[in-house]
Motif scaffolding. Sequence first.
Motif, PDB file in Angstrom:
ATOM      1  N   THR A  67       0.814  -1.218   0.000  1.00 23.16           N
ATOM      2  CA  THR A  67       0.000   0.000   0.000  1.00 23.16           C
ATOM      3  C   THR A  67       0.847   1.266   0.000  1.00 23.16           C
ATOM      4  O   THR A  67       0.529   2.229  -0.697  1.00 23.16           O
ATOM      5  N   ASP A  68       1.933   1.274   0.768  1.00 22.33           N
ATOM      6  CA  ASP A  68       2.796   2.461   0.807  1.00 22.33           C
ATOM      7  C   ASP A  68       3.407   2.746  -0.553  1.00 22.33           C
ATOM      8  O   ASP A  68       3.473   3.891  -0.997  1.00 22.33           O
ATOM      9  N   ARG A  69       3.856   1.706  -1.227  1.00 25.29           N
ATOM     10  CA  ARG A  69       4.461   1.878  -2.562  1.00 25.29           C
ATOM     11  C   ARG A  69       3.411   2.367  -3.554  1.00 25.29           C
ATOM     12  O   ARG A  69       3.667   3.244  -4.361  1.00 25.29           O
ATOM     13  N   THR A  85       0.696   4.102  -2.868  1.00 23.17           N
ATOM     14  CA  THR A  85       0.415   5.496  -2.531  1.00 23.17           C
ATOM     15  C   THR A  85       1.510   6.413  -3.062  1.00 23.17           C
ATOM     16  O   THR A  85       1.230   7.487  -3.600  1.00 23.17           O
ATOM     17  N   GLU A  86       2.755   5.981  -2.931  1.00 21.81           N
ATOM     18  CA  GLU A  86       3.892   6.758  -3.431  1.00 21.81           C
ATOM     19  C   GLU A  86       3.787   6.940  -4.955  1.00 21.81           C
ATOM     20  O   GLU A  86       3.991   8.044  -5.474  1.00 21.81           O
TER      21      GLU A  86
END
Length: 97
Positions: free
Chosen positions: A3-5, A7-8
């Motif tokens: 999810t972080d990737r 979002t990035e």
Amino acid sequence: MDTDRQTELDAAVLRRLIAHFDERKDVQNIELMILAGFCRNCLSKWYLEAARERGVDMDLDDARERIYGMPYSEWKSRYQAQATPEQLAKFNESQQD
């Protein structure tokens, strides 16, 4: 993909889209609405909605300044042309689909 990737990457794409619109001030919002069904104002409203969903204190003028790169009133006076009758007709036609 985590999810972080994601979002990035999503954020990077939005930044590039905003930069692209900044480079193409000649493209009018009504033209974007006719062809794509969204414009800079739509992006501003989506930005505001996302901010509010996340508890960020923001108003429409703040969101527009982020998308337009300047106060909306300034952008309108510098870059927004009056819509032609042809553009208005195409816009109205596109809204009926």
